[in-house]
Scaffold this motif. Sequence first.
Motif, short mmCIF file in Angstrom:
data_model
loop_
_atom_site.label_atom_id
_atom_site.label_comp_id
_atom_site.label_asym_id
_atom_site.label_seq_id
_atom_site.Cartn_x
_atom_site.Cartn_y
_atom_site.Cartn_z
N SER A 337 40.68 -56.58 34.34
CA SER A 337 41.21 -55.23 34.60
C SER A 337 40.33 -54.20 33.86
O SER A 337 40.02 -54.37 32.69
N ILE A 338 39.91 -53.12 34.60
CA ILE A 338 39.08 -52.06 34.00
C ILE A 338 39.89 -50.75 34.03
O ILE A 338 40.33 -50.30 35.10
N GLN A 339 40.11 -50.14 32.84
CA GLN A 339 40.86 -48.89 32.72
C GLN A 339 39.86 -47.72 32.62
O GLN A 339 38.90 -47.78 31.85
N THR A 340 40.08 -46.57 33.39
CA THR A 340 39.21 -45.38 33.33
C THR A 340 39.93 -44.23 32.63
O THR A 340 41.14 -44.02 32.84
N GLY A 341 39.20 -43.43 31.78
CA GLY A 341 39.78 -42.29 31.05
C GLY A 341 39.52 -40.96 31.78
O GLY A 341 39.11 -40.95 32.95
N ASN A 348 42.69 -36.04 33.57
CA ASN A 348 43.21 -37.21 32.81
C ASN A 348 43.74 -38.30 33.75
O ASN A 348 44.56 -39.09 33.38
N GLU A 349 43.24 -38.36 34.97
CA GLU A 349 43.72 -39.35 35.94
C GLU A 349 43.18 -40.75 35.55
O GLU A 349 42.03 -40.92 35.19
N SER A 350 44.03 -41.75 35.63
CA SER A 350 43.65 -43.13 35.24
C SER A 350 43.78 -44.06 36.43
O SER A 350 44.75 -44.01 37.18
N ASN A 351 42.78 -44.98 36.60
CA ASN A 351 42.81 -45.99 37.66
C ASN A 351 42.58 -47.39 37.06
O ASN A 351 41.81 -47.56 36.12
N SER A 352 43.25 -48.36 37.63
CA SER A 352 43.05 -49.78 37.23
C SER A 352 42.41 -50.52 38.39
O SER A 352 42.97 -50.56 39.49
#
Length: 359
Positions: A337-341, A348-352
Motif C-alpha cells: 500500500s502506497i499513501q500520498t500526502g 491535502n487529498e490522499s490516495n491509497s
Amino acid sequence: ELIEYNSSEIVLDALEGGDIIWESEQNGNFLHFSEYALSATPRKGYDFSKWLTNPSTELLLLNGISSAQNRLKIEGPTVVSASFTMNIYNLTFNNPIGGQMNAPSSYTVHDSPLIEAENSPGWEFSHWAGDVEYLGDSNAQQTRIDHSAKELVDLSFQAHFVREEYNISLESDGEGTFEISKNANTHSIGKQMDVVRVDSGTRIAISAKPSNGWMFSNWIGLPDAALWDSSPSLDPTKPDINFIPSADSNISAKYIRQFFSLNTPIPQFGGTPSGEGKYLFESEVDINATTENHFSFREWIGDTTALKYPSSVLENTVIIPDSNISLTPLFEPLKYSIQTGPDENGSNESNSVFYDHFS
C-alpha cells in the motif's frame, strides 16, 4: 479150522498226512483166506499216494496199491501202510504300480506265508486285492495267509498303492499373493496364504505376485528337488517356481517395498522447494519450500493426492504412492500500500494504491 491173526501179525497203519479204517472180525482179528475192506483218507493238504507193502503181498490188495478204497485178502502175516503226498499250492502276484511284493511262490498246509507290500518312493500302500478272504488283514502292508478254516487252493493277490500326498504351505512375507497351478491346471489365484495338497506325481507351479508398490525379493524354505523330479525350477531369486514334491514344505515369498521418485521442480519465481529424492513405498516424507523476499506461498500443485495435509500447507508431508510423483510449490507476489500526502498546490487529498513486486 482157519488160522486167525491178531493186530501184531496183520499190521495196518497210515503214514503222515492221512488216516485209514478197516474191517476185521468182531474180536479185532483176521481170518486166513478172508477179505476185509481197507480205506485210506487224506487229511487237509494231502492226497493219497499208494499202499506200501512187501512186493510179495501187493497182490493181496485186490484193487491195486494205487486205490485208496481197497480190499485186503489175508494169506498170512503182513504189513500194509497208507502213504500220502503233501500238496503244494501256488501263490501268484500281479505286478503292481507303485511298489513290489515280497512273498514265497507257494505254500503247503503247514505254512502260513508272510506277504509284504513294499512301496516305491513317493507311493504308499493302500490295500490288497484278489483272494483277500485268505488274508489275516487285507489292509495291512504286511500280513499272513490264514487258511485254517478254508479250503487249500492256489491263491492270487495284488497290492494296490496310491501316490503319497504332501502339504505345501505358502505364506507371504510382505504384501503379495500367489498364483498356483497343478499340472498346468489353475488351482488358486490371489491368496496371501494357502495350503495345497499335492501328490508325488503332480507338478505344482507357484508364481509370486507382489501388490502395488511392492516387488518380489526371494523365496524362503524351498524344498530339495525330489530324486524322481528330473526338471525342477527352484531358483530362489525368481518369482516363478515349479517342482514335483517329495515331502511337506513350508514356503514363504518375501516381498519388499519399491522405491519411487518424489520430484519437486523449482518454480519460475518465488522460492525453492526441498524434499526431492527416492523413497520407499508408503514412506512419509516431509517437504517444504524457502520463500523469497516479496513473495508468499500459495499452494502445492501436481500430484497433491499424495499429500497428508491440504495443499495450502507449506510444511507438508507426502505419503509415497506406488508411482513416481511431482509436487511444485506455487508462490505469488506480495502486494504493498502506497499513501500520498498534500500536493504542491497545498491540496491535502490522499490516495491509497496497491502494487505488487512486479509493478
